[in-house]
Design a protein around this motif. Structure first.
Motif, PDB file in Angstrom:
ATOM      1  N   SER A  17       0.847  -1.207   0.000  1.00  0.00           N
ATOM      2  CA  SER A  17       0.000   0.000   0.000  1.00  0.00           C
ATOM      3  C   SER A  17       0.876   1.247   0.000  1.00  0.00           C
ATOM      4  O   SER A  17       0.596   2.229  -0.708  1.00  0.00           O
ATOM      5  CB  SER A  17      -0.890   0.041   1.251  1.00  0.00           C
ATOM      6  N   ASN A  21       1.921   3.888  -3.567  1.00  0.00           N
ATOM      7  CA  ASN A  21       1.619   5.320  -3.538  1.00  0.00           C
ATOM      8  C   ASN A  21       2.835   6.221  -3.703  1.00  0.00           C
ATOM      9  O   ASN A  21       2.705   7.405  -3.965  1.00  0.00           O
ATOM     10  CB  ASN A  21       0.895   5.669  -2.226  1.00  0.00           C
ATOM     11  N   THR A  69      -4.955   9.265  -2.659  1.00  0.00           N
ATOM     12  CA  THR A  69      -4.197   8.012  -2.542  1.00  0.00           C
ATOM     13  C   THR A  69      -5.076   6.787  -2.817  1.00  0.00           C
ATOM     14  O   THR A  69      -4.653   5.655  -2.596  1.00  0.00           O
ATOM     15  CB  THR A  69      -3.550   7.932  -1.151  1.00  0.00           C
ATOM     16  N   TYR A 101      -1.856   2.579   5.242  1.00  0.00           N
ATOM     17  CA  TYR A 101      -2.300   3.964   5.061  1.00  0.00           C
ATOM     18  C   TYR A 101      -1.965   4.815   6.283  1.00  0.00           C
ATOM     19  O   TYR A 101      -1.753   6.028   6.163  1.00  0.00           O
ATOM     20  CB  TYR A 101      -3.798   4.004   4.697  1.00  0.00           C
ATOM     21  N   GLU A 102      -1.886   4.187   7.459  1.00  0.00           N
ATOM     22  CA  GLU A 102      -1.523   4.918   8.675  1.00  0.00           C
ATOM     23  C   GLU A 102      -0.011   5.194   8.666  1.00  0.00           C
ATOM     24  O   GLU A 102       0.440   6.322   8.810  1.00  0.00           O
ATOM     25  CB  GLU A 102      -1.934   4.068   9.897  1.00  0.00           C
ATOM     26  N   LEU A 106      -0.882   8.244   4.354  1.00  0.00           N
ATOM     27  CA  LEU A 106      -1.659   8.324   3.118  1.00  0.00           C
ATOM     28  C   LEU A 106      -3.092   8.757   3.434  1.00  0.00           C
ATOM     29  O   LEU A 106      -3.652   8.323   4.447  1.00  0.00           O
ATOM     30  CB  LEU A 106      -1.664   6.953   2.428  1.00  0.00           C
ATOM     31  N   LYS A 108      -6.913   9.066   3.830  1.00  0.00           N
ATOM     32  CA  LYS A 108      -7.967   8.063   3.962  1.00  0.00           C
ATOM     33  C   LYS A 108      -9.215   8.581   3.248  1.00  0.00           C
ATOM     34  O   LYS A 108      -9.781   9.588   3.650  1.00  0.00           O
ATOM     35  CB  LYS A 108      -8.273   7.792   5.438  1.00  0.00           C
ATOM     36  N   ASN A 123      -9.073   4.051   5.437  1.00  0.00           N
ATOM     37  CA  ASN A 123      -9.054   3.670   4.017  1.00  0.00           C
ATOM     38  C   ASN A 123      -9.529   2.244   3.746  1.00  0.00           C
ATOM     39  O   ASN A 123      -9.234   1.674   2.714  1.00  0.00           O
ATOM     40  CB  ASN A 123      -7.692   3.894   3.369  1.00  0.00           C
ATOM     41  N   ALA A 144      -3.880   1.309  -6.088  1.00  0.00           N
ATOM     42  CA  ALA A 144      -4.473   2.423  -5.344  1.00  0.00           C
ATOM     43  C   ALA A 144      -5.173   3.277  -6.392  1.00  0.00           C
ATOM     44  O   ALA A 144      -4.545   4.066  -7.083  1.00  0.00           O
ATOM     45  CB  ALA A 144      -3.388   3.213  -4.623  1.00  0.00           C
TER      46      ALA A 144
END
Ligand code: SF4
Length: 280
Positions: A17, A21, A69, A101-102, A106, A108, A123, A144
């Protein structure tokens, strides 16, 4: 039977993930970087040069290529000789997305209910497709997918006799209607055949296929090239500011269909065609 623990899947999805990105795959990056030479308009060249600089900065400084994202789409091929142990597989994939994502800072972007529209703040969930295949490996493709481009995608249920001419027409119509909204230059995935939903999934899968790969079906190979040429005559150009680089690639996937129909789905992706593949 090979055993794969969901802890390993969570870790891998988390890494994928983040990486998806920050850095584009080689084929996509090559297409964007090579496009500046072919672009004739000055403004178009400027946009392409900014996009290249953006890619450099994102991969060096480990920041997202775009503020959107995306919604995570996962295509998973699971070998039938694999036993997955731990928590539920879907739960594990979503946990990997959540952690990625955390950890990757990135944005959400997912709302839990499409009408109430309250952000899930992590996300998740992603959209997950599973295929059971031969063997003892797991192949994961993670994308993504930004919605500036997703929103411009279309599906058409054509008549069985419509053929190539009508397929070209609907793809061009879709790209024309999209105009500047999907942040061109774009990548175009086309799914032909199957049923309504199969065509849509094929069009998404088409966006994940290496844009440098050889299309084995010669007729489809020619069709991909012809559609790409025609799209680039539309004049939309980089950033929608005019020019001859509206699309950088067209990939088509086909599947058998019913005698009474010809489904055609067009999934548009922006230049930030973020996807990553790993084998576990
Ligand atoms: S369409 Fe692509 S480049 Fe445009 S805002 Fe969305 S993710 Fe970013």
């Amino acid at each position: 039977m090979r055993i794969v623990h969901t802890d390993d899947i969570i870790k891998l999805i988390c890494e994928m993930s983040i990486e998806a990105n920050y850095k584009l795959s080689n084929d996509i990056e090559k297409k964007i970087k090579g496009s500046e030479k072919q672009e004739k308009s000055t403004r178009g060249k400027e946009v392409l040069s900014i996009l290249c600089e953006n890619l450099e900065v994102a991969s060096k400084e480990l920041i997202p290529i775009c503020q959107d994202t995306g919604m995570v789409v996962v295509f998973m091929k699971i070998g039938q000789e694999v036993s997955i142990q731990g928590i539920g597989l879907g739960e594990a994939i979503n946990e990997g997305i959540r952690q990625g994502y955390e950890k990757g800072y990135l944005r959400k972007s997912i709302v839990g209910d499409p009408l109430i529209r309250k952000n899930t703040n992590d996300n998740t969930p992603g959209v997950i497709h599973y295929d059971i295949v031969e063997g003892s490996k797991i192949e994961i493709i993670l994308s993504a997918k930004g919605f500036g481009s997703e929103n411009t995608s279309r599906i058409y249920m054509l008549n069985p006799t419509d053929g190539v001419k009508e397929i070209k027409r609907v793809v061009l119509e879709t790209v024309k209607m999209a105009g500047p909204n999907p942040c061109p230059p774009i990548f175009v995935g086309v799914g032909i055949g199957g049923t309504f939903e199969k065509a849509a999934i094929l069009s998404k899968k088409a966006l994940m296929r290496d844009f440098d790969s050889i299309q084995e079906n010669k007729e489809i190979d020619i069709l991909e090239q012809e559609i790409l040429e025609e799209i680039n005559k539309l004049g939309i150009g980089p950033g929608g500011l005019g020019g001859n680089t509206t699309a950088l690639g067209v990939n088509i996937e086909v599947y058998p269909t019913h005698i009474a129909g010809l489904p055609v789905a067009i999934n548009i992706c922006c230049h930030a065609n973020r996807h990553i593949k790993r084998i576990l």
